[in-house]
Design a protein around this motif. Structure first.
Motif, PDB file in Angstrom:
ATOM      1  N   VAL A 143     -55.313  22.793 -28.885  1.00  0.00           N
ATOM      2  CA  VAL A 143     -56.122  22.064 -28.367  1.00  0.00           C
ATOM      3  C   VAL A 143     -55.623  21.517 -27.194  1.00  0.00           C
ATOM      4  O   VAL A 143     -54.754  21.005 -27.299  1.00  0.00           O
ATOM      5  N   GLY A 144     -56.665  21.681 -26.180  1.00  0.00           N
ATOM      6  CA  GLY A 144     -56.003  20.799 -24.769  1.00  0.00           C
ATOM      7  C   GLY A 144     -57.264  20.227 -24.144  1.00  0.00           C
ATOM      8  O   GLY A 144     -58.483  20.739 -24.278  1.00  0.00           O
TER       9      GLY A 144
ATOM     10  N   VAL B  87     -54.380  15.517 -22.761  1.00  0.00           N
ATOM     11  CA  VAL B  87     -53.641  15.447 -24.333  1.00  0.00           C
ATOM     12  C   VAL B  87     -53.663  16.906 -24.913  1.00  0.00           C
ATOM     13  O   VAL B  87     -54.797  17.742 -24.588  1.00  0.00           O
ATOM     14  N   CYS B  88     -52.964  17.263 -25.635  1.00  0.00           N
ATOM     15  CA  CYS B  88     -52.742  18.457 -26.197  1.00  0.00           C
ATOM     16  C   CYS B  88     -52.266  18.412 -27.381  1.00  0.00           C
ATOM     17  O   CYS B  88     -51.280  17.717 -27.926  1.00  0.00           O
ATOM     18  N   VAL B  89     -52.550  19.292 -28.319  1.00  0.00           N
ATOM     19  CA  VAL B  89     -52.283  19.514 -29.670  1.00  0.00           C
ATOM     20  C   VAL B  89     -51.706  20.967 -29.747  1.00  0.00           C
ATOM     21  O   VAL B  89     -52.169  21.676 -29.925  1.00  0.00           O
TER      22      VAL B  89
ATOM     23  N   LEU C 222     -58.863  15.692 -34.483  1.00  0.00           N
ATOM     24  CA  LEU C 222     -57.732  15.654 -33.607  1.00  0.00           C
ATOM     25  C   LEU C 222     -58.718  15.784 -32.163  1.00  0.00           C
ATOM     26  O   LEU C 222     -58.221  15.343 -31.147  1.00  0.00           O
ATOM     27  N   LEU C 223     -59.382  16.865 -32.199  1.00  0.00           N
ATOM     28  CA  LEU C 223     -60.219  17.323 -30.896  1.00  0.00           C
ATOM     29  C   LEU C 223     -60.910  15.996 -30.398  1.00  0.00           C
ATOM     30  O   LEU C 223     -60.772  15.368 -29.049  1.00  0.00           O
ATOM     31  N   ASN C 224     -61.607  15.489 -31.304  1.00  0.00           N
ATOM     32  CA  ASN C 224     -62.413  14.432 -30.977  1.00  0.00           C
ATOM     33  C   ASN C 224     -61.650  13.382 -30.401  1.00  0.00           C
ATOM     34  O   ASN C 224     -61.899  12.677 -29.586  1.00  0.00           O
ATOM     35  N   ALA C 225     -60.445  12.811 -30.952  1.00  0.00           N
ATOM     36  CA  ALA C 225     -59.808  11.903 -30.915  1.00  0.00           C
ATOM     37  C   ALA C 225     -58.939  12.169 -29.615  1.00  0.00           C
ATOM     38  O   ALA C 225     -58.790  11.139 -28.582  1.00  0.00           O
ATOM     39  N   ALA C 226     -58.656  13.514 -29.206  1.00  0.00           N
ATOM     40  CA  ALA C 226     -57.961  13.782 -27.848  1.00  0.00           C
ATOM     41  C   ALA C 226     -58.943  13.413 -26.823  1.00  0.00           C
ATOM     42  O   ALA C 226     -58.304  13.061 -25.682  1.00  0.00           O
TER      43      ALA C 226
END
Ligand SMILES: *[C@@H]1O[C@H](CO)[C@@H](O)[C@H](O)[C@H]1NC(C)=O
Ligand SMILES: *[C@@H]1O[C@H](CO)[C@@H](O)[C@H](O)[C@H]1NC(C)=O
Length: 337
Positions: free
Chosen positions: A188-189, A178-180, A47-51
């Motif tokens: 994740v930000g 983008v933030c998770v 998700l971090l990569n994708a963000a």
């Protein structure tokens, strides 16, 4: 020789094996309360990569939009009477950011500032490889995998923060974010500046992007704090800051929530204070990055901010964001009302 004993052991081994196999099959087929299969799990590292991919792709659209002459529409006025503009670049960035993430992670909740559903061209985005970090971010390969249930994840997207400044040609304030959030907590930000392309990120309890400096604590900051407030929604916030933190407070009017968070993270300002209503897509990414560096974000009343997808997108009590001394500043704010 003792055949009986050997037989007993073998019988026991067979039974144990069968039982373990049964358990595995039972789990794979989705026993009560367990994920039915691994597609219900998402890896936060992916998700971090994708963000980062999404934020950087959005940035490309924001640059293109400027080159085509930002066309301004208006979404009306904010409660404080400021214009709430939106440009074609906001929509173009939304499409590429939203569907880059949506197509890679069909099962997670995604909340974006903009909305443009049902447009085929918008939905067809080049797929990304979520296993490999974007250029310049190889360090992510060294972080460990963390799997969470897809249903616990909410992603917040701001496709173009500081739209007003964008239309005025003040590009250095413009970011894509983008933030998770997991169970409502920002984990994740990603804050990306298109002009020139620069990306900052943080993953709570892991690390930040290597372009974020370590800022040392200065005891004296409390006596003459540097406070950053919004240029477009100033409200009574400057007065509020001086009343609370003392006459030696320095106030800077600045633009873009993303950029203000970065100025707290890098130690340019001590306090980001916002008095009026603010939207969660403006806050979540900065909140996650600041938290990764042990900073704190609350409402001005000390309330927690919940980033679950069903929650109200507006934070009505304003916000207080600091890297250090949060309790002190919060106490001063409460004491001055
Ligand atoms: C910190 O961030 C602010 C806001 O983006 C920027 O203006 C400033 O130059 C940065 N300072 C450092 C030392 O990186
Ligand atoms: C945050 O706090 C933890 C625990 O006290 C510490 O190990 C870590 O180095 C701190 N991180 C930063 C960026 O200051």
């Amino acid at each position: 020789m003792n055949f009986g004993g050997t037989l007993r052991v073998n019988k026991f081994a067979c039974f144990t094996l069968a039982f373990v196999l049964f358990l595995i099959i039972y789990w794979r087929s989705g026993g009560p309360g367990y994920p039915t299969d691994t597609s219900d799990l998402v890896n936060i590292k992916s998700l971090l990569n994708a963000a980062i991919y999404a934020a950087e792709r959005g940035g490309v659209k924001v640059i293109e939009g400027r080159n085509h002459g930002a066309k301004v529409h208006t979404k009306g006025k904010t409660k404080e009477g400021a214009n709430d503009p939106v440009t074609d670049a906001d929509y173009a960035s939304h499409c590429v950011m939203y569907y880059t993430l949506r197509n890679a992670f069909p099962k997670i909740a995604i909340v974006s500032e903009e909305n443009l559903d049902g447009d085929d061209e918008c939905q067809n985005q080049d797929p990304i490889d979520v296993e490999s970090p974007p250029q310049g971010q190889q360090i992510i390969n060294y972080l460990s995998d963390e799997h969470v249930l897809a249903k616990d994840v909410t992603v917040w997207i701001d496709p173009l923060d500081a739209t007003q400044e964008y239309t005025e040609g003040l590009y250095s304030f413009v970011t894509t974010m983008v933030c998770v959030a997991i169970n409502g907590v920002p984990i994740v930000g990603v804050i990306h500046y298109p002009f020139p392309p620069t990306t900052y990120w943080g993953w709570l309890m892991k690390r930040t992007s290597s372009n974020i400096p370590k800022v040392l604590y200065k005891e004296d900051s409390k006596n003459n704090p540097k406070v950053v407030v919004s240029r477009s929604h100033p409200g009574k916030v400057a007065e509020m800051a001086k009343n609370a933190f003392g006459t030696k407070t320095t106030i800077t009017n600045s633009a873009g929530a993303g950029d203000k968070f970065i100025s707290i993270v890098n130690g340019t300002h001590d306090v980001y204070l916002h008095e009026t209503a603010i939207k969660k897509w403006d806050l979540c990414a900065g909140h996650a990055i600041l938290k990764t560096n042990n900073g704190t974000v609350t409402t001005t009343k000390g309330g927690k901010i919940d980033y679950t997808s069903g929650s109200n997108v507006v934070v009505t009590d304003g916000i207080l964001a600091t890297l250090y001394d949060h309790h002190y500043y919060l106490g001063k704010l409460k004491g001055s009302v």
